[in-house]
Design a protein around this motif. Structure first.
Motif, PDB file in Angstrom:
ATOM      1  N   ASN A  90       6.766   1.272   7.242  1.00  0.00           N
ATOM      2  CA  ASN A  90       7.678   1.331   6.103  1.00  0.00           C
ATOM      3  C   ASN A  90       8.005  -0.070   5.586  1.00  0.00           C
ATOM      4  O   ASN A  90       8.065  -0.314   4.380  1.00  0.00           O
ATOM      5  N   GLY A  91       8.237  -0.997   6.527  1.00  0.00           N
ATOM      6  CA  GLY A  91       8.533  -2.360   6.127  1.00  0.00           C
ATOM      7  C   GLY A  91       7.362  -3.013   5.424  1.00  0.00           C
ATOM      8  O   GLY A  91       7.529  -3.726   4.422  1.00  0.00           O
ATOM      9  N   LEU A  92       6.156  -2.775   5.946  1.00  0.00           N
ATOM     10  CA  LEU A  92       4.958  -3.335   5.320  1.00  0.00           C
ATOM     11  C   LEU A  92       4.779  -2.768   3.918  1.00  0.00           C
ATOM     12  O   LEU A  92       4.451  -3.501   2.972  1.00  0.00           O
ATOM     13  N   HIS A  93       5.015  -1.465   3.769  1.00  0.00           N
ATOM     14  CA  HIS A  93       4.889  -0.833   2.451  1.00  0.00           C
ATOM     15  C   HIS A  93       5.883  -1.440   1.463  1.00  0.00           C
ATOM     16  O   HIS A  93       5.547  -1.699   0.302  1.00  0.00           O
ATOM     17  N   ALA A  94       7.124  -1.682   1.923  1.00  0.00           N
ATOM     18  CA  ALA A  94       8.136  -2.266   1.045  1.00  0.00           C
ATOM     19  C   ALA A  94       7.726  -3.664   0.585  1.00  0.00           C
ATOM     20  O   ALA A  94       7.884  -4.026  -0.589  1.00  0.00           O
ATOM     21  N   LEU A  95       7.178  -4.456   1.498  1.00  0.00           N
ATOM     22  CA  LEU A  95       6.735  -5.799   1.138  1.00  0.00           C
ATOM     23  C   LEU A  95       5.597  -5.758   0.122  1.00  0.00           C
ATOM     24  O   LEU A  95       5.571  -6.545  -0.840  1.00  0.00           O
ATOM     25  N   MET A  96       4.656  -4.847   0.326  1.00  0.00           N
ATOM     26  CA  MET A  96       3.494  -4.787  -0.541  1.00  0.00           C
ATOM     27  C   MET A  96       3.810  -4.159  -1.886  1.00  0.00           C
ATOM     28  O   MET A  96       3.072  -4.354  -2.861  1.00  0.00           O
ATOM     29  N   SER A  97       4.916  -3.431  -1.961  1.00  0.00           N
ATOM     30  CA  SER A  97       5.268  -2.762  -3.210  1.00  0.00           C
ATOM     31  C   SER A  97       6.209  -3.593  -4.070  1.00  0.00           C
ATOM     32  O   SER A  97       6.522  -3.209  -5.190  1.00  0.00           O
ATOM     33  N   GLY A  98       6.663  -4.728  -3.557  1.00  0.00           N
ATOM     34  CA  GLY A  98       7.617  -5.552  -4.289  1.00  0.00           C
ATOM     35  C   GLY A  98       6.986  -6.175  -5.518  1.00  0.00           C
ATOM     36  O   GLY A  98       5.762  -6.294  -5.627  1.00  0.00           O
TER      37      GLY A  98
END
Length: 202
Positions: A188-196
């Protein structure tokens, strides 16, 4: 002398790798001798050295098997519908071959391998080859996303792949040290970083 069937050769090789892994997890990579592996596998010196020159070869084989399974997981996806890049974590943790298997003991084994590679030039060279192949697999996935316009193409795919691999490496260290790193939370954290938003979007 009669030639052994391939099934027998494959089973013997698997026996050696499984025995070595048990020894590495129990005693650590550095403290495990080839004699320990021989005893654990219940095989003769000649039987083991027919397949591997030493511990470095064994651990490189373990890592290569894990990489091959990751590559197979990627290959199961439609080339026109590549998996999301944050799914890389899930794909890696679904691998059953050590040291990429998702268990804390496999993570500890992986960290031991990295540590030993700092001492052993031979092992470091073999792991460099494995990591180059890993970057190739992940880089191909990144390139697919760039081709479809899902990622900016102004950064070489291999550079993006190196960062993604570093994320997974960091997760493995967390799991090795703490033993309870949450794969879902990490994803989830990786997805949030990549979606910023990108810097030039502001």
């Amino acid at each position: 002398m009669a030639r052994m069937p391939q099934e027998h050769l494959d089973a013997r090789r698997r026996q050696i790798l499984d025995a070595a892994r048990r020894c590495f997890i129990r005693n650590g990579f550095h403290a495990t001798s080839m004699q320990d592996v021989l005893a654990e596998a219940e095989l003769s010196v000649g039987a083991v050295y027919r397949y591997f020159k030493g511990k470095d070869d064994i651990i490189a084989a373990i890592a290569a098997e894990a990489l091959a399974e990751v590559a197979t997981a990627f290959d199961t996806h439609d080339a026109d519908e590549p998996p999301h890049l944050d799914d890389i974590v899930d794909l890696v943790l679904q691998v059953e071959k050590p040291p990429l298997a998702g268990s804390p003991e496999s993570a500890r084994l992986l960290v031991q391998i990295w540590s030993e590679a700092l001492r052993s030039p031979g092992l470091a060279a073999q792991l460099t080859e494995v990591m180059a192949a890993t970057r190739g697999v992940v880089g191909g996935l990144v390139a697919q996303h760039q081709k479809r316009g899902l990622l900016p193409d102004d950064v070489p795919a291999e550079q993006v792949a190196a960062v993604l691999i570093a994320f997974v490496d960091g997760f493995m260290v967390q799991r090795a040290v703490h033993g309870h790193a949450d794969a879902a939370a990490f994803r989830n954290g990786l997805h949030a970083l990549m979606s910023g938003p990108r810097r030039d979007d502001h």
